[in-house]
Write an enzyme that holds these catalytic residues in place. Structure first.
Site, PDB file in Angstrom:
ATOM      1  N   LYS A 225       4.528   0.177   8.329  1.00  0.00           N
ATOM      2  CA  LYS A 225       4.318   1.536   7.848  1.00  0.00           C
ATOM      3  C   LYS A 225       5.566   2.294   8.016  1.00  0.00           C
ATOM      4  O   LYS A 225       6.003   2.835   9.063  1.00  0.00           O
ATOM      5  CB  LYS A 225       3.269   2.151   8.312  1.00  0.00           C
ATOM      6  CG  LYS A 225       2.747   3.426   7.845  1.00  0.00           C
ATOM      7  CD  LYS A 225       1.594   4.311   8.771  1.00  0.00           C
ATOM      8  CE  LYS A 225       0.332   3.419   8.180  1.00  0.00           C
ATOM      9  NZ  LYS A 225      -0.139   3.983   6.870  1.00  0.00           N
TER      10      LYS A 225
ATOM     11  N   ASP B  81      -9.365  10.995  11.766  1.00  0.00           N
ATOM     12  CA  ASP B  81      -9.502  10.782  10.316  1.00  0.00           C
ATOM     13  C   ASP B  81      -9.992   9.482  10.035  1.00  0.00           C
ATOM     14  O   ASP B  81      -9.567   8.885   9.179  1.00  0.00           O
ATOM     15  CB  ASP B  81      -7.995  11.014   9.489  1.00  0.00           C
ATOM     16  CG  ASP B  81      -7.982  10.956   8.062  1.00  0.00           C
ATOM     17  OD1 ASP B  81      -9.013  11.507   7.654  1.00  0.00           O
ATOM     18  OD2 ASP B  81      -6.905  10.616   7.443  1.00  0.00           O
TER      19      ASP B  81
ATOM     20  N   GLY C 228       0.399   5.706   0.138  1.00  0.00           N
ATOM     21  CA  GLY C 228      -0.697   7.027   0.511  1.00  0.00           C
ATOM     22  C   GLY C 228       0.262   7.975   0.640  1.00  0.00           C
ATOM     23  O   GLY C 228       1.419   8.263   0.607  1.00  0.00           O
ATOM     24  N   GLY C 229      -0.481   9.060   0.989  1.00  0.00           N
ATOM     25  CA  GLY C 229       0.210  10.525   1.093  1.00  0.00           C
ATOM     26  C   GLY C 229       0.962  10.516   2.284  1.00  0.00           C
ATOM     27  O   GLY C 229       2.028  11.186   2.288  1.00  0.00           O
ATOM     28  N   MET C 230       1.052   9.368   3.363  1.00  0.00           N
ATOM     29  CA  MET C 230       1.923   9.275   4.304  1.00  0.00           C
ATOM     30  C   MET C 230       3.092   8.614   4.367  1.00  0.00           C
ATOM     31  O   MET C 230       3.968   8.833   4.841  1.00  0.00           O
ATOM     32  CB  MET C 230       0.928   9.088   5.735  1.00  0.00           C
ATOM     33  CG  MET C 230       0.159  10.240   6.342  1.00  0.00           C
ATOM     34  SD  MET C 230       1.121  11.441   7.135  1.00  0.00           S
ATOM     35  CE  MET C 230       1.804  10.446   8.690  1.00  0.00           C
TER      36      MET C 230
ATOM     37  N   GLY D 102       0.685  -1.053  -0.040  1.00  0.00           N
ATOM     38  CA  GLY D 102       0.101   0.065  -0.028  1.00  0.00           C
ATOM     39  C   GLY D 102       0.845   1.099   0.021  1.00  0.00           C
ATOM     40  O   GLY D 102       1.828   1.351   0.472  1.00  0.00           O
TER      41      GLY D 102
ATOM     42  N   VAL E 124       3.097   0.918   3.097  1.00  0.00           N
ATOM     43  CA  VAL E 124       2.884  -0.138   3.850  1.00  0.00           C
ATOM     44  C   VAL E 124       3.705  -1.392   3.314  1.00  0.00           C
ATOM     45  O   VAL E 124       3.069  -1.599   2.104  1.00  0.00           O
ATOM     46  CB  VAL E 124       1.371  -0.212   4.185  1.00  0.00           C
ATOM     47  CG1 VAL E 124       1.266  -1.500   5.282  1.00  0.00           C
ATOM     48  CG2 VAL E 124       0.967   0.904   4.807  1.00  0.00           C
TER      49      VAL E 124
END
Length: 651
Positions: free
Chosen positions: A40, A141, A20-22, A18, A25
């Site tokens: 992560k 969130d 994403g913006g952060m 995975g 993973v």
């Protein structure tokens, strides 16, 4: 991080699962305990901020990670460990076998989940939230992508503490600069949008948004643009879910609408108790019409207990076949004119690949943005419509800044889709608007002008791009300073434009200046220093100075392999430049060995059918031709054609 990396001599990264913006993973293995885990890895902090800020951020990370690791509930993802490795903060969590709710909806073609499954998810998430809220922890969130449904039916909430970290790292800088907290617009509570202090009831509102989406197939305010969505949360009563899906149990609708109350005081005090009663009630076939639900009696805040301000709840539609459909009165249109006709964007990701029309500055929004909804501010009585551009001497209103931020993201999304003409139009219009509202040399204005120049370059309009990059670089140097990362970033793009226009000597001088500046500011191994050196090496080659280009490529490759990992895409690009230089120097056997190493690494990391891996096969074939090995070259070209057509196995 790269496939095969070993973090702290313990966690072996096996497969990227995975992004994403952060950050990323990974599926990994805990070598000490011999168990599978998920790791992560947050995006590298870099050094865009002062060191005291980074120290405070690391301490916040440790504090948030300890809190997350202390959560012990079957409905919350277990955090095993945390730390920092080579400048990358990481969390080690249990590896979950399942899919998040966003993935479940996508797999169903955005069709809603079965009602019984929605009720089961509601009960489990409510119990997990009740537990975390008792610990004094707010998620901030909650959205479908952060709720996992495991193969055995267990539901778990992920990423506690991540939203707060995202605020600090700056992923939400554009929103927080406008007074808004971190969150995804489709799932943000009215008080979160307003930037007022949050408590656990904000999570309950987001929980209601999640349930609404999995029950109906769409979020409660699926209005197509971030600005319109935010105003929907603030001003507009949600349409009852059974208006979209009459077969839903009426008790489920009552529960969702109670969670979506505009004011926190009107949301259920005991969400888990209500969810359990909901599960018990819906075990029997649902009644055709909704009875009064077990939710708050009329409260002191101008509501009827449903959380819908302004009087009684609209009548619900019939649910059983053959029953008349009672029309639901729609709230008056209160969104600015420019929001009409916009297309829907991504729900769970918070990105909107759309082309917004220019703003109608005669359109306004009635009502105060800040403060809690439904609580009139005596000082604001009798106020007029809020203009989109600020009055003389007044700072821009938060909602106006939110509009500008959403349009900037729209322009970025268009660029990612390759729609550069539209991206240029959005960024150019936004630059003009920001200049009028914020000033010609405000950092946000300069950001929009930089993006405009970048789009011009992607459109092949390099002379215009060069001129604009030059002006932005000069302005950023005046405003931010000559060594600021944004200033150096624009100067780097100026070098790209010079090279595209054939002004290679000027580009070479500029890249050399950038190497010195980045080395002084960040050190010789910093990724930006290496990026400038990589561009300098390419320019040396284009000037025919291949021995110097080869030396530069080898040094950059060695540093990138150490800093980023040998399999990192940037490292492999540098290794390919070594092969290119060797080819121009007629050292084809050495070049072939380098090309093969790049191809092997790309196929291992990206897969044989990835465009970069196919390009590497073409490189290898070209090298074989130069060596007179035409038969081997033809076979490689044939493999590339088959993989592109999808007729060959990827092995």
């Amino acid at each position: 991080m790269a496939d095969g990396a070993l973090i702290q001599s313990r966690y072996q990264l096996l497969e990227l699962i995975g992004r994403g913006g952060m950050g990323e993973v990974w599926r990994a293995r805990d070598e000490s305990l011999g168990r599978p885990v998920a790791v992560k890895c947050l995006n590298p902090l870099g050094s865009r901020q002062e060191e005291p800020f980074l120290r405070a951020l690391r301490e916040r990370f440790r504090r948030e990670a300890r809190v997350a690791a202390g959560l012990q509930h079957r409905g919350v993802t277990v955090v095993h460990d945390f730390g920092e490795s080579e400048g990358v903060l990481f969390l080690v969590m249990e590896l979950l076998d399942g899919h998040n709710l966003s993935q479940l909806l996508t797999a169903r073609g955005s069709e809603p989940l079965p009602a019984a499954e929605v009720v089961d998810i509601a009960e489990q998430v409510a119990a997990a939230l009740a537990y975390t809220h008792r610990q004094g922890i707010i998620h901030r969130d909650l959205k479908p992508a952060n709720v996992m449904r495991l193969a055995d039916g267990t539901v778990k909430i992920c990423d506690f503490g991540i939203a707060r970290l995202a605020e600090d790292i700056g992923l939400s800088a554009k929103l927080t600069g406008a007074g808004m907290a971190m969150g995804t617009p489709h799932y943000m509570s009215p008080e979160q949008i307003a930037g007022t202090p949050l408590d656990h009831r904000s999570d309950l509102y987001s929980f209601g948004c999640v349930l609404y989406e999995i029950a109906t197939g769409a979020p409660p305010f699926d209005l197509g643009d971030p600005w319109a969505i935010l105003i929907g949360h603030r001003d507009t009563p949600p349409e009852p879910p059974r208006a979209h899906r009459p077969d839903l149990p009426p008790e489920l609708e009552e529960f969702i609408l109670a969670l979506l109350a505009k004011h926190p005081d009107d949301r259920p005090e005991d969400a888990v108790g209500h969810a359990r009663r909901l599960a018990a009630l819906t075990a029997a076939p649902p009644a055709p019409l909704a009875p009064a639900g077990p939710y708050p009696a009329p409260g002191p805040h101008g509501t009827d207990g449903s959380g819908l301000p302004g009087g009684p709840r609209p009548p619900r539609r019939g649910t059983a076949a053959g029953l008349p459909r009672v029309p639901v009165p729609r709230p008056p249109e209160r969104l600015p004119d420019w929001t009409r006709g916009m297309r829907a964007g991504s729900r769970a990701s918070g990105s909107w690949p759309l082309r917004p029309p220019p703003p109608d500055r005669s359109a306004g929004l009635t009502g105060q943005w800040t403060g809690l909804p439904g609580r009139p501010d005596p000082a604001a009585q009798g106020h007029t419509a809020l203009a989109q551009l600020p009055a003389e001497g007044a700072g821009p209103a938060p909602e106006f800044l939110a509009v500008l931020a959403s349009r900037h993201r729209a322009g970025e999304s268009l660029g990612r889709l390759g729609r550069w003409a539209e991206a240029h139009e959005v960024h150019a219009a936004l630059a003009s608007t920001r200049a009028r509202a914020l000033g010609e040399e405000h950092p946000d204005t300069l950001l929009s002008r930089h993006e405009t120049a970048y789009a011009l370059g992607r459109l092949g309009r390099w002379e215009e791009a060069l001129d604009l990059f030059g002006r932005v670089a000069a302005a950023r140097e005046r405003v931010l300073g000559p060594a600021h990362p944004d200033t150096l970033g624009t100067r780097y793009q100026t070098g790209i434009a010079l090279g595209r226009l054939g002004l290679r000597e000027e580009a070479l001088d500029l890249y050399g200046t950038l190497v010195v500046a980045w080395t002084r500011a960040e050190g010789p191994a910093h990724p930006e220093t290496l990026r400038a050196r990589h561009a300098r090496g390419i320019t040396l080659g284009r000037l025919g100075r291949w021995e110097e280009a080869l030396s530069e490529a080898r040094e950059v490759y060695a540093l990138r392999a150490r800093v980023l990992s040998p399999g990192h895409p940037d490292t492999l690009v540098s290794r390919r430049e070594i092969a290119v230089a060797l080819g121009w120097l007629e050292r084809w056997e050495e070049a072939l060995a380098e090309y093969r190493e790049v191809r092997t690494a790309r196929e291992r990391v990206l897969g044989p059918g990835h465009p970069d891996a196919l390009a590497s096969r073409n490189d290898e074939a070209h090298c074989l031709e130069q060596l007179g090995r035409a038969g081997e070259a033809v076979e490689l070209y044939r493999q590339v054609a088959e993989l592109r057509d999808g007729t060959a196995p990827e092995g």
